[in-house]
Design a protein around this motif. Sequence first.
Motif, short mmCIF file in Angstrom:
data_model
loop_
_atom_site.label_atom_id
_atom_site.label_comp_id
_atom_site.label_asym_id
_atom_site.label_seq_id
_atom_site.Cartn_x
_atom_site.Cartn_y
_atom_site.Cartn_z
N GLU A 41 25.60 75.66 51.53
CA GLU A 41 24.01 75.77 51.28
C GLU A 41 23.76 75.65 49.72
O GLU A 41 22.69 75.10 49.50
N ALA A 42 24.82 76.00 48.87
CA ALA A 42 24.48 75.73 47.23
C ALA A 42 24.63 74.28 47.23
O ALA A 42 23.79 73.88 46.19
N TYR A 43 25.51 73.67 47.78
CA TYR A 43 25.81 72.39 47.70
C TYR A 43 24.56 71.43 48.05
O TYR A 43 24.01 70.53 47.21
N ILE A 44 23.87 71.85 49.18
CA ILE A 44 22.73 71.23 49.58
C ILE A 44 21.54 71.39 48.52
O ILE A 44 20.73 70.50 48.28
N ALA A 45 21.49 72.75 48.28
CA ALA A 45 20.59 73.13 47.34
C ALA A 45 20.50 72.16 46.10
O ALA A 45 19.54 71.68 45.35
N GLU A 46 21.81 72.04 45.53
CA GLU A 46 21.90 71.37 44.24
C GLU A 46 21.76 69.87 44.33
O GLU A 46 21.18 69.32 43.55
N SER A 47 22.00 69.37 45.62
CA SER A 47 21.78 67.95 46.15
C SER A 47 20.15 67.74 45.86
O SER A 47 19.75 66.51 45.63
N LYS A 48 19.62 68.44 46.64
CA LYS A 48 17.96 68.46 46.68
C LYS A 48 17.34 68.47 45.25
O LYS A 48 16.54 67.72 44.99
#
Length: 427
Positions: A41-48
């Motif tokens: 979830e943190a990776y997705i948020a950072e990517s967004k």
Amino acid sequence: MKVAILALLSAAAVYGFTPLPSYSNAVRSTTIAKAEVFDQEAYIAESKEMRLKHLEEQAMFALKIAVENYGNAVFPNALIAGDCVITHLLDRMGYLKDGKCKVMVVDTFHLFPETMKFVEEVEKHYGFKAEVFCAEGVPVGDKDAYDKKYGADLWKENIDEYDRVCKVEPFQRGLKTLNTDCMINGRTRWQGAERAWIDLFENAPIGGGLAKCNPIAYWTLEDTFDYIAKYNVPHHPLHAKGYPSIGDAKDTIPIPEDGSVRFANGKFEGDFTEWLNYGLERKGRFVGLKNADGSTKTECGIHVSGAEKTWDRDLWEVELSSVKKVESSESALEVKKSGKPSVMVVYAPWCKYSQDMEEELEKFAKESSVDVYSFRGDEVRDFVQAELNTNSFPTVNVIKSDGTAVKYDSEVRTVDAFKEFVDKTLA
């Protein structure tokens, strides 16, 4: 060797999204250290966030070119989600307060009550004043005057003419009035197939070569709402009532219709894919409307080349027709008061039924022993309703010598039918 290969496969399974150790290291050791916990979830948020940062920079790059390289950049603002993003970006760049970019709003007189109120809120929030344009010959905000001039049901009578009168013409007049050389707008590729290949810049079909800037052309609707949430951007209150996009109240609905999907307080409630999947942003727009060819309506005409021409010419043209043209209400009254029997057809050039009877009335005029007149009535509806029995187009009247207008009620519009009615009325 067999042990090494098994170790390598085990490494791939354990590491998942983490970088895989080099093949040589995997071969040298059959003992694989436990991978660190992967926070998806943190990776997705950072990517967004990385994506949104890039889109912001790209959009501001486009806006800078549009505003700095042209003398009169104008932003026609419809207050939909993407337009609210552009408004915020323009404010961040200082272009609203310094007046380098003007904001234009088209009031169709059929908007939701919340929309024009929201315009005022946005003006106050950002410290600018929008230029508001509406149907020609009607004071801004005067719905009664619009109804008197064009008719409250114009959109039901002819949707193309409604688009021309309420959207296309005031839109074009606004651009010309503001001396626009670059038009900024919020269309995106994500909105559907008709817009799937637009770029950051293009030539607009309106005005012949006018530059058009599409600063959020490559944004998805999710990107748009992510930006709104990130910066707490003022956005249309109807998003909180289930509307992904907002147009005229007469043909805009929530999606889904039960209003179970909403964007409120910076986050979605319900199944947001109902809004965010490709091409769904405007699913609730133009509901129940058809184009002249019977196809489903998906555009209001503003961004379509040639859309301002919903009819090619006037009917019964002067010097080309045996039907005499009445040019004004005063002239129509003079015909009524002349003491001479006549026939007067009240028409609208965009009306299909008026167009269909043009040839038959022309033939009748050539054979008739009384003068036959045509009078365009769609722009003086109060007058034709009061003086010429007209509630729809076309309306044929026989004018008696005492000035009485007798309406022809039949929809059989042939030479023989006209002749029979005239003879009977004047007998």
